[in-house]
Scaffold this motif. Structure first.
Motif, PDB file in Angstrom:
ATOM      1  N   THR A  68      -2.470  14.920   7.130  1.00  0.00           N
ATOM      2  CA  THR A  68      -3.287  14.307   8.169  1.00  0.00           C
ATOM      3  C   THR A  68      -3.234  12.791   8.052  1.00  0.00           C
ATOM      4  N   ARG A  69      -3.442  12.298   6.844  1.00  0.00           N
ATOM      5  CA  ARG A  69      -3.347  10.873   6.566  1.00  0.00           C
ATOM      6  C   ARG A  69      -2.858  10.695   5.138  1.00  0.00           C
ATOM      7  N   VAL A  70      -2.051   9.672   4.928  1.00  0.00           N
ATOM      8  CA  VAL A  70      -1.508   9.381   3.599  1.00  0.00           C
ATOM      9  C   VAL A  70      -2.058   8.037   3.123  1.00  0.00           C
ATOM     10  N   TRP A  71      -2.662   8.076   1.945  1.00  0.00           N
ATOM     11  CA  TRP A  71      -3.154   6.872   1.280  1.00  0.00           C
ATOM     12  C   TRP A  71      -2.185   6.537   0.144  1.00  0.00           C
ATOM     13  N   ALA A  72      -1.506   5.396   0.235  1.00  0.00           N
ATOM     14  CA  ALA A  72      -0.439   5.075  -0.707  1.00  0.00           C
ATOM     15  C   ALA A  72      -0.716   3.747  -1.408  1.00  0.00           C
ATOM     16  N   TRP A  73      -0.369   3.705  -2.703  1.00  0.00           N
ATOM     17  CA  TRP A  73      -0.564   2.488  -3.495  1.00  0.00           C
ATOM     18  C   TRP A  73       0.678   2.174  -4.326  1.00  0.00           C
ATOM     19  N   ASP A  74       0.875   0.892  -4.569  1.00  0.00           N
ATOM     20  CA  ASP A  74       1.809   0.421  -5.594  1.00  0.00           C
ATOM     21  C   ASP A  74       1.275  -0.906  -6.098  1.00  0.00           C
ATOM     22  N   CYS A  75       1.560  -1.211  -7.362  1.00  0.00           N
ATOM     23  CA  CYS A  75       1.010  -2.434  -7.959  1.00  0.00           C
ATOM     24  C   CYS A  75       1.963  -3.619  -7.867  1.00  0.00           C
ATOM     25  N   VAL A  76       3.166  -3.426  -7.320  1.00  0.00           N
ATOM     26  CA  VAL A  76       4.162  -4.502  -7.245  1.00  0.00           C
ATOM     27  C   VAL A  76       4.236  -5.022  -5.809  1.00  0.00           C
ATOM     28  N   PRO A  77       3.949  -6.297  -5.563  1.00  0.00           N
ATOM     29  CA  PRO A  77       3.937  -6.823  -4.200  1.00  0.00           C
ATOM     30  C   PRO A  77       5.223  -6.567  -3.415  1.00  0.00           C
ATOM     31  N   GLU A  78       6.386  -6.750  -4.044  1.00  0.00           N
ATOM     32  CA  GLU A  78       7.653  -6.557  -3.330  1.00  0.00           C
ATOM     33  C   GLU A  78       7.833  -5.104  -2.926  1.00  0.00           C
ATOM     34  N   HIS A  79       7.382  -4.162  -3.754  1.00  0.00           N
ATOM     35  CA  HIS A  79       7.473  -2.747  -3.396  1.00  0.00           C
ATOM     36  C   HIS A  79       6.613  -2.447  -2.171  1.00  0.00           C
ATOM     37  N   VAL A  80       5.422  -3.017  -2.146  1.00  0.00           N
ATOM     38  CA  VAL A  80       4.516  -2.787  -1.018  1.00  0.00           C
ATOM     39  C   VAL A  80       5.103  -3.361   0.266  1.00  0.00           C
ATOM     40  N   LYS A  81       5.732  -4.523   0.182  1.00  0.00           N
ATOM     41  CA  LYS A  81       6.374  -5.101   1.364  1.00  0.00           C
ATOM     42  C   LYS A  81       7.467  -4.169   1.884  1.00  0.00           C
ATOM     43  N   CYS A  82       8.269  -3.618   0.979  1.00  0.00           N
ATOM     44  CA  CYS A  82       9.341  -2.703   1.385  1.00  0.00           C
ATOM     45  C   CYS A  82       8.768  -1.437   2.006  1.00  0.00           C
ATOM     46  N   ALA A  83       7.727  -0.889   1.391  1.00  0.00           N
ATOM     47  CA  ALA A  83       7.124   0.343   1.913  1.00  0.00           C
ATOM     48  C   ALA A  83       6.457   0.091   3.259  1.00  0.00           C
ATOM     49  N   HIS A  84       5.789  -1.044   3.416  1.00  0.00           N
ATOM     50  CA  HIS A  84       5.189  -1.406   4.701  1.00  0.00           C
ATOM     51  C   HIS A  84       6.250  -1.455   5.802  1.00  0.00           C
ATOM     52  N   LYS A  85       7.360  -2.129   5.515  1.00  0.00           N
ATOM     53  CA  LYS A  85       8.407  -2.251   6.525  1.00  0.00           C
ATOM     54  C   LYS A  85       9.007  -0.894   6.850  1.00  0.00           C
TER      55      LYS A  85
END
Length: 230
Positions: A68-85
């Motif tokens: 239904t909804r996915v809540w996702a985390w990572d502690c590395v800023p560059e990883h989060v930027k890649c996942a966001h894109k």
């Protein structure tokens, strides 16, 4: 970022990855043996999903398809930027990717992406405690680490609807993340998948009413005993 087009989605890898990790991702993606299990769990019990240590989001297309909804985390800023894109490019509108470490309290913690002057650890980036990596797979004693500070939050700090699954790949930091999810787990009794080779979480999960179901792709699977016959 390095764009990688695979059959299930388009991904973006951070710069600085060693070539063998790029090649492996191009060929295999993220934990291909785990994907059918995720599909089975979420087909039987639809709801929200928590996933942490997402790296570039290799599991997100499958999770978003069935959750239904996915809540996702990572502690590395560059990883989060890649996942966001990746989520934006592939239209994964039911996914929220957040920059934070998951633990047992709200505080600032130290993490590392590897040794100074060396290729990034990528998905093996981890929390650092007392100057040492918490990951049981890394022995970097005596090396100078590239470290940074990141906010740590708890899973219990959010509210979820019909939480079906918690999937954690935190490179040795799974136990604190579970402790910080105690209230949520008691409320929803989701399926739990942890990359926990030393089985540090095993006794805690058994004490919370869970049954160990086996290992898939290096991940340990737990189902609450109240749901074993469902």
């Amino acid at each position: 970022m390095i764009e990688v087009v695979r059959p299930e989605a388009t991904y973006y890898l951070p710069k600085g990855l060693p070539q063998h990790k790029i090649d492996r991702f191009i060929e295999h993606g993220t934990e291909p043996d785990l994907l059918p299990l995720l599909e089975t769990i979420l087909t039987r019990n639809t709801g929200d999903v928590i996933t942490a240590g997402v790296f570039v989001g290799g599991l997100l297309p499958t999770l978003c398809k069935f959750a239904t909804r996915v809540w996702a985390w990572d502690c590395v800023p560059e990883h989060v930027k890649c996942a966001h894109k990746m989520t934006k490019t592939n239209g994964l509108r039911n996914c929220t990717v957040q920059l934070a470490a998951l633990g047992d309290r709200r505080e600032t913690v130290t993490a590392t992406t590897g040794c100074t002057g060396q290729p990034t650890l990528a998905g093996e980036s981890c929390i650092v405690e007392n100057g040492e990596c918490v990951s049981d797979l890394l022995d970097l004693k005596g090396y100078e680490l590239d470290t940074f500070e990141v906010e740590q939050v708890t899973i219990d700090s959010n509210k979820y609807r019909d939480l079906a699954l918690i999937q954690l790949d935190l490179e040795g930091y799974e136990l604190p993340a579970l402790v910080g999810a105690k209230r949520t787990i008691e409320q929803h009794t989701p399926a739990i998948i942890v990359e926990d080779r030393p089985a540090l979480c095993h006794q805690l999960l058994l004490s919370w009413g869970y049954s160990f179901q086996g290992v898939c792709s290096g991940d340990r699977i737990y189902i609450h005993r109240s749901k074993l016959d469902k």
